[in-house]
Design an enzyme around this catalytic site. Structure first.
Site, PDB file in Angstrom:
ATOM      1  N   TYR A  46      27.349  48.932  47.485  1.00 49.61           N
ATOM      2  CA  TYR A  46      27.180  48.466  46.106  1.00 49.61           C
ATOM      3  C   TYR A  46      28.108  47.279  45.904  1.00 49.61           C
ATOM      4  O   TYR A  46      29.288  47.349  46.264  1.00 49.61           O
ATOM      5  CB  TYR A  46      27.536  49.594  45.137  1.00 49.61           C
ATOM      6  CG  TYR A  46      27.464  49.218  43.671  1.00 49.61           C
ATOM      7  CD1 TYR A  46      28.637  49.073  42.926  1.00 49.61           C
ATOM      8  CD2 TYR A  46      26.248  49.028  43.033  1.00 49.61           C
ATOM      9  CE1 TYR A  46      28.593  48.737  41.575  1.00 49.61           C
ATOM     10  CE2 TYR A  46      26.198  48.695  41.677  1.00 49.61           C
ATOM     11  CZ  TYR A  46      27.377  48.551  40.960  1.00 49.61           C
ATOM     12  OH  TYR A  46      27.317  48.219  39.625  1.00 49.61           O
ATOM     13  N   ASP A  88      33.344  42.550  50.867  1.00 54.14           N
ATOM     14  CA  ASP A  88      33.495  42.928  49.461  1.00 54.14           C
ATOM     15  C   ASP A  88      34.625  43.955  49.394  1.00 54.14           C
ATOM     16  O   ASP A  88      34.417  45.129  49.682  1.00 54.14           O
ATOM     17  CB  ASP A  88      32.180  43.491  48.925  1.00 54.14           C
ATOM     18  CG  ASP A  88      32.338  43.939  47.474  1.00 54.14           C
ATOM     19  OD1 ASP A  88      31.332  44.376  46.890  1.00 54.14           O
ATOM     20  OD2 ASP A  88      33.463  43.866  46.945  1.00 54.14           O
ATOM     21  N   LYS A 112      39.239  45.493  40.546  1.00 56.42           N
ATOM     22  CA  LYS A 112      39.964  46.748  40.356  1.00 56.42           C
ATOM     23  C   LYS A 112      41.483  46.587  40.373  1.00 56.42           C
ATOM     24  O   LYS A 112      42.062  46.078  39.412  1.00 56.42           O
ATOM     25  CB  LYS A 112      39.455  47.766  41.377  1.00 56.42           C
ATOM     26  CG  LYS A 112      37.949  48.091  41.157  1.00 56.42           C
ATOM     27  CD  LYS A 112      37.451  49.099  42.154  1.00 56.42           C
ATOM     28  CE  LYS A 112      35.950  49.199  42.131  1.00 56.42           C
ATOM     29  NZ  LYS A 112      35.419  50.020  41.028  1.00 56.42           N
TER      30      LYS A 112
HETATM   31  P1  KE4 Z   1      32.580  45.683  38.684  1.00 55.41           P
HETATM   32  O1  KE4 Z   1      31.553  44.637  38.263  1.00 55.41           O
HETATM   33  O2  KE4 Z   1      32.173  47.084  38.262  1.00 55.41           O
HETATM   34  O3  KE4 Z   1      33.999  45.318  38.279  1.00 55.41           O
HETATM   35  O4  KE4 Z   1      32.621  45.665  40.284  1.00 55.41           O
HETATM   36  C1  KE4 Z   1      31.421  45.865  40.994  1.00 55.41           C
HETATM   37  C2  KE4 Z   1      31.743  46.348  42.395  1.00 55.41           C
HETATM   38  C3  KE4 Z   1      31.640  45.441  43.436  1.00 55.41           C
HETATM   39  N1  KE4 Z   1      31.929  45.809  44.700  1.00 55.41           N
HETATM   40  C4  KE4 Z   1      32.321  47.078  44.985  1.00 55.41           C
HETATM   41  C5  KE4 Z   1      32.620  47.442  46.411  1.00 55.41           C
HETATM   42  C6  KE4 Z   1      32.440  48.049  43.952  1.00 55.41           C
HETATM   43  O5  KE4 Z   1      32.819  49.317  44.259  1.00 55.41           O
HETATM   44  C7  KE4 Z   1      32.149  47.676  42.627  1.00 55.41           C
HETATM   45  C8  KE4 Z   1      32.227  48.660  41.470  1.00 55.41           C
HETATM   46  N2  KE4 Z   1      32.515  50.014  41.808  1.00 55.41           N
HETATM   47  C9  KE4 Z   1      31.989  51.018  40.919  1.00 55.41           C
HETATM   48  C10 KE4 Z   1      32.379  52.379  41.497  1.00 55.41           C
HETATM   49  N3  KE4 Z   1      31.540  52.765  42.558  1.00 55.41           N
HETATM   50  C11 KE4 Z   1      32.482  50.838  39.528  1.00 55.41           C
HETATM   51  C12 KE4 Z   1      32.261  52.045  38.628  1.00 55.41           C
HETATM   52  C13 KE4 Z   1      31.150  51.779  37.646  1.00 55.41           C
HETATM   53  O6  KE4 Z   1      30.102  51.200  38.030  1.00 55.41           O
HETATM   54  O7  KE4 Z   1      31.349  52.208  36.498  1.00 55.41           O
END
Ligand code: KE4
Length: 432
Positions: free
Chosen positions: A145, A240, A268
């Site tokens: 993801y 990523d 994060k």
């Molecule tokens: P954000 O746009 O949510 O800040 O980041 C996206 C993203 C990009 N790359 C990786 C490897 C990530 O894990 C994420 C976001 N992680 C999720 C948890 N699996 C955020 C939690 C959510 O979607 O509420």
């Protein structure tokens, strides 16, 4: 059963004005049953909900709170910055210092651009790769993801698979056609894709340790194999590290595994809990980014002074206290060892994958090395286990397809509490 009537009422009310009652889908508890707990405060290892229930937090805001909640070093920096206005929309010294700190800490980064989320970071990184190479296609991996950018909602993990929409409606066929997918850890499949699309692949993007299908570890040679393939084919290799950055080592997974990508995306922990993302890499790639180069990307609140204050306090602490990672390793290893003992005692043999302070238990006896093997897990059993842990005051990610994140605030005593709760919740989940 921990009662949560105030949270339940708030969740009901929230559905009238927020889609699904939440501002991010995975928070809705859809795949585990029950209703989400609405939090009011957190300190150190604990979350406190609207009904006064206390939880040992193993999500830590999905990664950022590596030092536990309301860490003094971060809070003090934010409190100091607030009186000077929350935002200027003009360059500041802090952004220069933050960029220099990231360049110092992250092996692949010679130049970096701040954005406001991991999604913005990954969207921007592939745009740079496409602009730099003049190629259209990208290769991603099933179950990874990279945020909710259109190009990534193809065989996506995290909330997308949790809610059964790994290929989201609303993504055009044109966009989807430019995203090729391969199974994680399958280097031959990637080589075949690259050969079949020779000269058309701008980037290969992956989580160097996958956390969005549950935790999946790169097999020996996989990351280096991708590095060699990208060198051979002129493809931009993007790690990523939104989850793994600053978590698995000061320099993230690329430091831990000794493989340096051309670009990497961050999020994060980088914001210390504030909305921050970043993308960076080799100078020749990053000098393609506007206004230095032709690839456009912008953001009203990028490099926001409050967010930079929080992020710099967090990164400075981690940079100056590398022993933090030994502590996280010991705590996480103890938690998993306790879980293994429990399963032995109960005659269970589920798979647990762990790297540093990230781990997942998969309710399958199969080794889990990619999306297909992760999906052999019994998600109904996971749901019962999740609620059993919640009832015992342990707050896990509400999905089989997520990783847990340990903070330095977890004491040896709390490890014991966690392991005991795990034993009871495993027993209870199998009695249903
Ligand atoms: P954000 O746009 O949510 O800040 O980041 C996206 C993203 C990009 N790359 C990786 C490897 C990530 O894990 C994420 C976001 N992680 C999720 C948890 N699996 C955020 C939690 C959510 O979607 O509420």
């Amino acid at each position: 059963m921990k009662q949560a009537p105030v949270s339940d009422a708030l969740f009901q009310r929230a559905q009238n004005s927020i889609p699904g009652g939440v501002n991010s889908p995975v928070r809705a508890f859809r795949s585990v049953g029950g209703h989400p707990r609405f939090m009011v405060s957190a300190k150190g290892p604990f979350l406190y909900d609207e009904d006064g229930n206390q939880y040992l937090d193993l999500i830590n805001s999905w990664g950022p709170m590596i030092l536990g909640h309301a860490a003094e070093v971060v809070n003090e920096a934010v409190q100091k910055a607030i009186p000077n206005s929350l935002s200027f929309g003009a360059p500041t010294r802090k952004e220069v210092e933050m960029a220099e700190l990231i360049v110092h800490m992250v092996p692949s980064i010679e130049k970096v651009r701040m954005v406001n989320s991991g999604t913005e970071a990954t969207m921007s990184a592939i745009r740079v790769a496409r602009g730099y190479t003049g190629r259209d296609k990208i290769i991603k991996f099933e179950g990874c993801y990279h945020g909710h950018g259109d190009s990534f909602l193809i065989a996506a993990g995290s909330g997308a698979i949790t809610l059964g929409v790994p290929d989201s409606p609303g993504v055009t066929k044109g966009t989807a056609n430019d995203t090729l997918t391969a199974p994680y850890n399958n280097l031959e499949a990637v080589k075949t894709l690259a050969e079949a699309n020779k000269g058309q692949v701008a980037a290969i993007i992956l989580e160097p340790v996958a956390g969005n299908m549950g935790l999946v570890i790169p097999q020996p040679g996989f990351l280096q194999g991708l590095r060699d393939l990208c060198d051979k084919e002129g493809i931009v290799l993007i790690f990523d590290e939104v989850m793994t950055g600053f978590r698995l080592a000061p320099g993230g997974a690329q430091e831990l595994y000794g493989v340096t990508p051309d670009m990497c995306t961050l999020g994060k922990i980088i914001g210390g809990g504030m909305p921050v993302g970043a993308y960076g890499g080799k100078r020749e790639l990053m000098d393609y980014v506007s206004p230095a180069g032709p690839v456009y990307q912008a953001g009203t609140l990028s490099g926001n002074p409050i967010a930079m204050s929080a992020g710099m306090a967090m990164l400075n602490f981690l940079n100056e206290h590398p022993e933090t990672y030994d502590k996280l390793e010991n705590t996480s290893a103890s938690m998993v060892a306790g879980m293994q003992r429990n399963m032995q005692q109960l005659g269970l043999a589920y798979t647990i994958n762990r790297v540093g302070s990230m781990f997942s238990i998969f309710f399958t006896p199969e080794p889990v090395t990619d999306f297909d093997s992760a999906k052999t897990s019994d998600t109904a059993l996971f749901g019962r286990y999740f609620n059993g842990m919640l009832d015992r005051g342990i707050y896990l990610a509400p999905s089989q397809y997520e990783a847990l994140f340990v903070s330095t605030a977890v004491t040896d005593q709390l490890v014991e509490k966690y392991v005991q709760a795990n034993l009871e919740a495993l027993q209870e989940a199998h009695q249903a």
